[in-house]
Scaffold this motif. Structure first.
Motif, short mmCIF file in Angstrom:
data_model
loop_
_atom_site.label_atom_id
_atom_site.label_comp_id
_atom_site.label_asym_id
_atom_site.label_seq_id
_atom_site.Cartn_x
_atom_site.Cartn_y
_atom_site.Cartn_z
N THR A 123 0.81 -1.18 0.18
CA THR A 123 -0.04 -0.09 0.08
C THR A 123 0.74 1.27 -0.03
N THR A 125 0.83 5.43 0.57
CA THR A 125 -0.14 6.18 1.28
C THR A 125 0.53 7.72 0.89
N GLN A 127 0.39 11.76 1.17
CA GLN A 127 -0.22 12.95 2.27
C GLN A 127 0.56 14.29 1.63
N GLN A 145 -4.50 9.82 0.98
CA GLN A 145 -5.03 8.75 -0.07
C GLN A 145 -4.07 7.70 0.15
N SER A 146 -4.83 6.45 0.19
CA SER A 146 -4.37 5.17 0.37
C SER A 146 -4.46 4.45 -1.04
N ILE A 147 -3.34 3.92 -1.65
CA ILE A 147 -3.24 3.14 -3.02
C ILE A 147 -2.88 1.79 -2.85
N ILE A 163 -1.62 4.02 -9.52
CA ILE A 163 -1.51 5.49 -9.28
C ILE A 163 -2.49 6.57 -9.95
N ALA A 166 -6.28 5.78 -9.42
CA ALA A 166 -6.79 6.31 -7.99
C ALA A 166 -7.13 7.41 -8.09
N ASN A 167 -6.96 8.50 -8.85
CA ASN A 167 -7.30 9.58 -8.60
C ASN A 167 -7.12 10.28 -7.36
N ALA A 168 -5.85 10.23 -6.80
CA ALA A 168 -5.35 10.36 -5.63
C ALA A 168 -4.78 11.90 -5.58
N GLY A 473 -10.54 12.09 3.69
CA GLY A 473 -10.28 11.19 2.68
C GLY A 473 -11.00 10.03 2.65
#
Length: 657
Positions: A123, A125, A127, A145-147, A163, A166-168, A473
């Protein structure tokens, strides 16, 4: 001499019957003429109805207040920025120097042999925040956001695609620099407060080495792991407006000058350019000109349908029609009738150069309008649109309905709208440990979710930012369009919903961190605004208050302030709104439809008369033919008798002499 003799008699029975029936059918011709006139009238009323609908459609656009209060923004050096202004912008000019442009934070990985090279799974993360003095401060407005990177997507290309899907708040790409392939991760948003902190939960269980997914770690704070390399530092846009230094995270700046949007394109360090803000008179001129044209188009249709030509002495299809006269009179009276309590210093169209001519059309004097537009004490929007002017700066006019009464409406507030909150009862523990106090379960505005906090030691401020970032989030929360704000006072944390009103609630329902972070939280639901308009209790929903009775449809936003008397709202329907309602009433009432129904009824009656007449004519024709057939038979019989007598007489003695 008859040209078509009948059998035996020599009579042209068919011709005689045809001529007689032509006389009998004259009433049918009269009915046809009458029906044609009715059909023409029906078409005429249809055209009138269509013209009214077109006029009504044009009025809808003219009822927008911003058409008459628009402002224009121009920059002397147009290559530096794109600029625009709203109707709330104050006119004036400003000197402007753009010193730096905002940049997005960009990071690159080490070289990898191919895009298919396996990196690792686990994972990631991400920030967002600010690096300063060896510390990383979370941006509380940006959710963490965690991917999840699955083994199937653990290659360089697979991680890039995951990534991006994920639209993060970041984008990923692969750049081949000639020696290998690098993964480049960039923040979507610019600015110092959107610098990236990337941590991983690696399936190889070591989250800080430079092997596996942890090769993508980036934490530039003291003691952090930075396996990625910074290529572009996050930075803010800086500019100087009239000697005031402005620092913004984005190159699109909407809050430096009220109502002005600056979209920065390049710098002009060491020099200045001029930003001019002025009234957009062209927009207002076009709006009023469009109004005059729309009315004159409708008036032409009415005149063409109802005029009388004295030269040719010919009337139009609806000349003298009472319905058309009524429509024309009502339209002209509405345009001529002054407004009351408009609140903009204008009450009649002649004040802006719009007046009737002798032929019933409107003329437009653009010079007169320009004088009004250049007068700061006048607000032309109140002359056309439905506008309310409030005496309290924390009270905003939102909208009104067509049947809202004009006038001065008094406002009393008995309750200010509030937001739902959950306040901690004791200072929060500042150390978060995995599996000990790192989870929170909560319900915001009826939507439930849970979050896991990052382990570590915090200050009260940074802990508030961490919790806010995690809550905002949470997929369930963000999907519902909900956000919260975290604040701290003397170490105690408070969660506040972004929504106002009774539907605004915050409840901390569980999680192993509830007690350490909030103790026994005090949860308070929001309340709706409450009050009265013109002494009649209004309906509150959040910060929105809607009137009843003579203030029905008047909608206001109460943004804060005290309870009690809150001044007045001067409201009036402008001419576009008044005419729009008038036309709407004409189209929805039976004014025109009754005439159309009456004409259709007459046409049906004519059809019934024609059918009955045709049936009668069939009988008449049968009777006439029968009579002529009998006459023909009689003549034949008499001819035979005559011939017989002639034969007998010719045989008598002496007949030859």
């Amino acid at each position: 001499m008859l040209s078509s003799p009948g059998i035996g008699s020599g009579l042209d029975v068919t011709g005689i019957v045809s001529q007689l029936m032509a006389l009998e059918r004259r009433p049918l011709t009269s009915l046809d003429t009458k029906e044609a006139k009715q059909q023409t009238q029906l078409t005429a009323f249809g055209s009138l109805k269509g013209a009214l609908s077109s006029f009504q459609s044009s009025l809808s656009a003219l009822a927008n207040p911003e058409k008459y209060t628009a402002k224009t923004a121009t920059l002397a050096d147009t290559t530096l920025a794109n600029v625009s202004a709203t109707s709330t912008t104050a006119t004036g000019s400003y000197s402007m120097e753009i010193q730096t442009l905002a940049q997005s934070h960009k990071l690159k990985s080490a070289n990898f042999a191919t895009t298919g090279t396996t990196i690792g799974s686990g994972t990631i993360t991400i920030q967002f925040g600010t690096y300063s003095g060896g510390a990383f401060t979370l941006n509380p407005d940006k959710a963490a956001q965690s991917i999840s990177i699955s083994p199937d997507n653990s290659s360089l290309a697979g991680i890039r695609d995951t990534i991006n899907l994920a639209n993060a708040g970041v984008t990923a790409s692969i750049v081949n620099d000639g020696t290998g392939n690098r993964l480049v991760i960039a923040s979507t948003d610019t600015g110092l407060s959107n610098a990236l902190k990337i941590t991983t939960n690696d399936t190889d269980t070591n989250n800080t080495d430079n092997v596996g997914l942890s090769q993508l770690n980036y934490d530039a704070s003291t003691g952090g792991t930075t396996n990625l390399t910074e290529t572009v530092a996050a930075s803010n846009a800086t500019l100087v407006i009239d000697g005031i230094l402005i620092n913004k995270a984005s190159n699109k700046i909407t809050d430096a000058i009220e109502g002005v949007t600056l979209d920065l394109l390049k710098t002009n360090t060491g020099t200045t350019t001029t930003l001019n803000l002025s009234r957009d008179t062209a927009s207002a001129q076009s709006a009023v000109s469009s109004f005059v044209k729309a009315f004159n188009d409708l008036n032409k249709t009415i005149v063409d349908l109802s005029k009388y030509d004295a030269t040719t002495k010919r009337a139009s299809i609806l000349t003298g029609d009472s319905t058309v006269r009524s429509i024309q009179t009502q339209l002209r009276n509405t345009i001529s009738d002054p407004l009351t309590t408009a609140g903009g210093g204008l009450s009649i169209l002649t004040e802006v150069g719009v007046s009737f001519q002798a032929n019933g059309t409107l003329k437009f004097d653009s010079t007169a309008l320009s004088q009004v537009l250049n007068d700061p004490t006048k607000d032309i929007s109140t002359l056309f649109a439905s506008v309310g002017k409030t005496s309290d700066s924390l009270v905003s006019f939102i909208s009104a309905k067509p049947d809202t009464n004009n006038g001065k409406h008094s406002l009393d507030i008995s309750q200010i709208a509030t937001q739902g909150t959950a306040a901690g009862s004791a200072p929060a523990a500042l150390t978060i440990n995995t599996g000990v106090n790192d989870t929170l379960n909560f319900t915001i505005n009826g939507v439930s979710a849970s979050v896991t906090l990052a382990t570590g030691t915090y200050t009260a401020t940074s802990l508030a930012a961490e919790i806010q970032s995690r809550i905002n989030g949470a997929p369930e929360i963000s999907a519902a369009g909900i956000t919260v704000a975290l604040s701290e006072s003397a170490g105690k944390l408070t969660i506040t919903s972004d929504q106002f009103g009774a539907a605004s609630t915050v409840s901390i329902t569980g999680g192993n961190g509830k007690q350490d972070l909030f103790g026994t939280p005090v949860e308070t639901s929001g309340v709706d605004v409450a009050g009265a308009i013109n002494g009649v209790t209004a309906t509150g929903s959040g910060q929105i208050l809607t009137g009843a009775a003579d203030s029905s449809g008047l909608t206001l936003k109460i943004s804060g302030g005290n309870t009690g008397a809150r001044g007045t709202v001067d409201f009036a329907h402008g001419f576009a709104a008044k005419l729009g309602k008038l036309v709407d009433d004409m189209l929805k009432s039976n004014l025109i439809d009754n005439r159309i129904d009456g004409i259709n009824s007459s046409i049906k009656d004519i059809e019934s008369q024609r059918e009955a007449l045709n049936q009668r004519l069939e009988g008449v024709e049968k009777r006439i033919r029968a009579q002529f057939s009998a006459l023909d038979a009689t003549i034949v019989s008499m001819t035979q008798t005559s011939n017989f007598l002639q034969q007998q007489l010719s045989r008598l003695p002496g007949a030859s002499s």
